[in-house]
Write an enzyme that holds these catalytic residues in place. Structure first.
Site, mmCIF file in Angstrom:
data_model
loop_
_atom_site.group_PDB
_atom_site.id
_atom_site.type_symbol
_atom_site.label_atom_id
_atom_site.label_comp_id
_atom_site.label_asym_id
_atom_site.label_seq_id
_atom_site.Cartn_x
_atom_site.Cartn_y
_atom_site.Cartn_z
ATOM 1 N N SER B 325 0.795 -1.224 0.000
ATOM 2 C CA SER B 325 0.000 0.000 0.000
ATOM 3 C C SER B 325 0.828 1.275 0.000
ATOM 4 O O SER B 325 0.275 2.366 -0.129
ATOM 5 C CB SER B 325 -0.921 0.013 1.216
ATOM 6 O OG SER B 325 -1.698 -1.153 1.220
ATOM 7 N N HIS B 370 -15.161 -0.801 3.701
ATOM 8 C CA HIS B 370 -14.977 0.521 4.291
ATOM 9 C C HIS B 370 -16.170 1.419 4.072
ATOM 10 O O HIS B 370 -16.186 2.537 4.560
ATOM 11 C CB HIS B 370 -13.750 1.201 3.659
ATOM 12 C CG HIS B 370 -12.441 0.612 4.111
ATOM 13 N ND1 HIS B 370 -11.718 -0.265 3.332
ATOM 14 C CD2 HIS B 370 -11.736 0.777 5.251
ATOM 15 C CE1 HIS B 370 -10.603 -0.603 3.975
ATOM 16 N NE2 HIS B 370 -10.596 0.009 5.156
#
Lengths: 381, 645
Positions: B325, B370
């Site tokens: 990431s 999310h």
């Protein structure tokens, strides 16, 4: 002063031209020219010894003492007339032969050879004495005989020559035995030995060479092989010759200067102040000086031959001629060995190298030459 | 007269004269031979023999230059020269080598390695040259040797300098080490470069700056006698000592980074983004550089090079890892630059997604999803679904262009050896190397820093530094200044600016930096545990790189404990601070350590603390080793917001 008076008396009065230094010395049975030439060589030798021994004053003093002793012996020898030496020759020969036999029995060993005789007060090599005794004896032997020698005479001469030569050869001392042969050989040569005999003898030596080779000691053979190709073993047997050639070659025409030779100073050149002193001389003083030295040696030989030519009987002629030529052979063998033309044999450069009994015996020989020359005039009177 | 022969005196005299003349002639001929030979030696070959005479007496003794010292940016010594006594043997002078070695082993300690290394060198060295047998003799050994020295013909003790590294293993991967010069190094260098020297830089700065450090060999010509004893100096040619190096490394920061990694394997790189100066560069595990100076023996070398943890491998610039990431801020910049998204555009994260016409599921690290995420949320919470969608919109070609401009996939050209270029894939690359076309699904993996992408920690630090500088950049470098060892004059190594990255809208830098600040400081950010008490503002991004691909049927993330160590995820972290005025950019990789936010971020924070504050204020306790990480994973799920990315 006294000598001058005697001399004048002998010359028969003051109307003759004023006597010079040469005449004065001659009245003392000394030949000025020979003396000057010998002193020049020995003097030059001392300078080079100083350099080659690492600036050793004692070595030079030692050499000077030896030279003065030799001069004294020379002067003493010169006093007796040549007839005395002709008479003495067989006795000296017999004594030397005896000493050579003694060496075989009780001699000292040095460097793998039995050469030295220790008489308690002096150590010397009887073979050195034979270098003088040989031409004397042969000259005396041939003195009364018809010359050129007939075969029977020649046979007698060869026996006289052969016995001591063999004794010296088995010591073993190849160098000295060669010189003794040379001394005897030149006596025969001057006696008028026919060319066919001379050439025949040389041919015989050539034929016998392989047999002689077989009988040589290892170190002797090695020296000869090394001569042919010194670089084959640059750290071993060829080292002497290689370093000597480097020293001489690097000297060039004018040399590196006295005391400036690196080969001797830095210990690359072995035996620098004895057998290989010529290399130091050539390195430091160059080829020009070498030529001068050779010229002086030739003058000495020339003077000897001149004395021989002027001599008044066969003994004197033959002895003077043989001594002169043998002296030259010394010079040739030493220089030839140092410049790599001849095998390394232990022959010093006469009058130049440090030490050795050769200085005294050489000068004794010159004493006889002077005797021959200076007694001639008296006889003429 | 007598004996029955009649002598003709006159004829005898005539005959003698002829022989005397012949004798004279004979002497002249022989003298002529001598003169001819002397002419050959003294005139024709004189020059040759003069050379031989000089070769005899003159020895050229090289005078080794003193190697330059290496300091850190504050003048702390990283590499110095230490006097050492070395036992050497000249093979040429030894009659019986085994006997000599036997005798020597009674007075100095000689291991089997010493002897086998020595014999090896004897074979490779000319026989007249001294070969080192033992280095660094102790005073006691020296005394014992001196007592009996005349018994050891051919052996000699020489005083010299050897290299010493005060930081030991901590600096080994930057400073490197020196070792014996190899045949190859000798033959490749210009002639006489290494006259009198026995050591050469093998790795690190010692290698990359070898030419600066080495100096110039001098020589003295000495006159020696036949026994090799030097008598006087004939000539002296001055050498020049090597230049001292000042590294940009701050050894305090370096040590903090090293301690912060603790028992973990991995790397930490810290760069000053304003100049490209490398402030710290750690690769663990390390090794003791002193092992190599004397010439390492085969057994120890085998143990080091065969160690599965690869201590000799410089992870900071040779190690390539999936960036995970940590590429997301750069992805966001690419998306804004190419105009495929606006900062407000959002994606709804359900925890997984599929591509049209495929059943393959692309999962977010948060299985429950999310919810709605805009760019800031995507970066802050590290939402994979947001970046999958962004990757689809950008496509592999634009991603490749954009990432390559930020430094991925090619060398940073740092002044250290053995840097790896890493890899950022492209269609063209795949066709060429894999002989396959590009599949759309692969674009998604690349979008979250997985797939083919491989980066070095140094590249990640450099990428972060460029974001911090809003596109400006400098070539990273370790050597900051050099110093003349005699005049003490210091010369700065100029910084090398890279071509700045100009965005169509330069506000986009600030938008992404703000999102990175939220990672550390906003509630829900993946690195808030290090941002909470920070006296300065940090812009950061965490990463957790998968080492093993998850199987399609795996519904739940595996717990750390149940995964074999070598398959566990790498923890990554990149950051710069202070966010509004960047002075340091860091990249951290902890191998198989789990989550970036939990493991890597604290390490980065400590490094930044040390550099910015001069002390470590962050104190979470020592970073836990891999096995005890992730206290929330008791039920096998990783769901804490704090930990994930």
């Amino acid at each position: 002063m006294i000598a001058e008076v005697i001399y004048r008396a002998r010359r028969g009065g003051p109307d003759k031209p004023e006597p010079g230094m040469a005449d004065l010395l001659e009245s003392w049975h000394i030949d000025m020219w020979l003396l000057l030439l010998l002193a020049t060589v020995a003097g030059a030798g001392m300078f080079v010894i100083y350099s080659a021994s690492g600036h050793s004053i004692p070595a030079v003093v030692n050499q000077a003492e030896r030279f003065l002793l030799g001069l004294f012996v020379m002067a003493v020898v010169a006093q007796a007339p040549p007839e005395f030496y002709r008479m003495m020759a067989p006795w000296l020969y017999g004594l030397t032969l005896l000493l050579l036999l003694l060496v075989e029995v009780i001699g000292d060993h040095a460097m793998g050879a039995q050469r030295w005789l220790d008489l308690g007060f002096i150590r010397f090599q009887p073979s050195e004495l034979m270098k003088l005794a040989m031409p004397m004896t042969l000259a005396a032997f041939l003195h009364h005989r018809r010359l050129p020698p007939r075969p029977l005479t020649l046979l007698g001469a060869l026996v006289i020559l052969g016995v001591p030569t063999v004794l010296i050869m088995i010591q073993p001392d190849l160098g000295t035995s060669m010189l003794v042969i040379a001394a005897g050989g030149f006596t025969l040569f001057f006696a008028g030995l026919q060319w066919r005999w001379i050439l025949g003898a040389l041919a015989a030596v050539g034929a016998a060479a392989p047999i002689l080779w077989e009988r040589l000691h290892d170190y002797q053979r090695k020296r000869i092989l090394t001569l042919l190709d010194p670089e084959s073993d640059p750290l071993g047997a060829g080292y002497h010759i290689t370093q000597s050639k480097i020293a001489i070659g690097s000297g060039g025409l004018f040399g590196k200067g006295w005391l400036e030779g690196t080969q001797a100073k830095l210990d690359f050149l072995p035996e620098a102040h004895t057998d290989f002193i010529f290399a130091v001389f050539a390195e430091e003083l160059g080829m020009i000086s070498v030529m001068v030295l050779l010229a002086i040696y030739l003058c000495i030989v020339g003077r000897c031959l001149w004395i021989a030519v002027r001599a008044q009987d066969s003994f004197q002629r033959l002895l003077a001629g043989a001594l002169g030529m043998t002296f030259f052979i010394y010079v040739f063998i030493n220089i030839g060995m140092v410049i790599g033309l001849l095998p390394v044999v232990g022959v010093p450069l006469p009058l130049f190298s440090f030490g050795g009994t050769s200085m005294v015996s050489l000068l004794a020989g010159f004493g006889m030459l002077m005797s021959i020359h200076t007694h001639r005039k008296l006889l003429a009177n | 007269m007598a004996l029955g022969s009649i002598k003709n005196l006159h004829r005898e005299r005539e005959a003698f004269l002829a022989r005397a003349l012949f004798g004279t002639f004979f002497c002249l001929v022989l003298t002529g031979i001598l003169i001819a030979r002397l002419f050959d030696l003294q005139v024709l070959q004189s020059e040759y023999f003069q050379t031989r005479a000089n070769d005899n007496r003159m020895r050229v003794m090289p005078v080794a230059p003193v190697r330059g010292l290496i300091y850190d940016r504050h003048g702390a010594l990283l590499a110095q020269n230490k006097p050492a006594f070395m036992l050497e043997v000249v093979p040429e002078q030894v009659e019986n080598m085994d006997a000599l070695l036997g005798q020597l082993s009674k007075v100095v300690q000689l291991t089997d390695q010493d002897i086998s290394r020595f014999k090896d060198r004897v074979r490779k060295t000319p026989r007249y040259r001294p070969v080192p047998l033992r280095n660094n003799l102790t005073m006691e050994e020296l005394a014992r040797y001196e007592l009996d020295r005349y018994a050891f013909r051919g052996a000699d003790v020489s005083a010299g300098l050897t290299r010493n590294y005060p930081l030991g293993a901590s600096g080994a991967h930057i400073v490197g080490y020196v070792g014996g010069i190899s045949e190859k190094e000798l033959s490749e260098a210009p002639e006489n470069t290494y006259e009198g020297l026995s050591l050469v830089g093998k790795t690190g700065v010692e290698k990359s700056h070898e030419d600066t450090l080495r100096g110039k060999s001098g020589a003295k010509v000495i006159e020696a006698n036949a026994y090799g004893r030097p008598l006087r100096e004939l000539d002296y040619r001055r050498g020049y000592p090597g230049r001292n190096l000042y590294l940009s490394i701050d050894s305090k920061v370096q040590l903090v980074a090293e301690q912060a990694l603790g028992e973990l394997d991995g790397a930490v790189v810290a760069i000053d983004p304003r100049s490209g100066e490398v402030l710290a560069l750690v690769s663990k595990p390390g090794f003791d550089p002193h092992l190599f100076i004397e010439g390492i023996d085969a057994k120890t070398y085998k143990a080091l090079s065969g160690d599965p943890k690869r201590p000799l491998f410089n992870r900071a610039l040779q190690g390539t890892y999936p960036p995970g990431s940590t590429v997301k801020p750069a992805m966001a910049i690419a998306g804004l630059e190419y105009g495929v998204v606006t900062p407000e555009d959002g994606v709804y994260c359900r925890g997984e997604m599929t591509l049209p016409g495929s059943s393959r599921k692309y999962r977010c690290h948060k299985r429950s999803g999310h919810g709605f995420q805009d760019m800031v949320g995507g970066v802050m919470r590290s939402c994979d679904i947001y970046f999958y969608e962004l990757a689809i919109k950008l496509g592999i070609d634009r991603m490749h262009d954009s990432m390559t401009r930020l430094g991925l996939g090619h060398k940073t050209e740092v002044d250290l050896p053995l840097e790896n270029a890493g890899l950022f894939p492209s269609r063209e690359w795949k066709l060429r190397r894999r002989k396959e076309q590009w599949y759309p699904g692969e674009t998604l993996s690349i979008g979250i820093g997985q797939g083919y992408t491989l980066t070095t920690p140094l590249q990640l630090a450099q990428m972060t530094a460029r974001i911090a500088m809003r596109g400006k950049g400098f070539k990273p470098h370790v050597v900051y200044a050099t110093q003349d060892a005699i005049t003490r004059e210091v010369t700065r190594v100029p910084t090398e600016p890279l071509e700045p990255i100009e965005l169509k809208d330069n506000h986009n830098w600030q938008r992404v930096i703000d999102a990175m600040v939220d990672v550390a400081h906003a509630p829900g950010g993946t690195a808030t545990r290090i941002g909470r008490d920070s006296p300065y503002r940090i812009a950061a991004k965490t990463g957790t790189a998968q080492v093993a691909a998850m199987r399609q049927d795996e519904k739940k993330a595996r717990s750390l404990e149940s995964t074999p160590l070598h398959l566990r995820d790498h923890a990554l972290f990149v950051a710069f601070a202070p966010a509004e005025d960047p002075k340091i950019a860091v990249a951290v990789i902890a191998e198989h350590a789990g989550h970036g936010g939990a493991v890597a971020a604290p390490i980065g924070r400590q490094v930044m603390d040390m550099y910015l504050l001069g002390e470590v204020r962050y104190n979470p306790g020592a970073p836990a080793p891999a096995a005890s990480v992730a206290p929330v994973a008791a039920d096998g799920h990783v769901h804490s917001e704090d930990l994930e990315d």
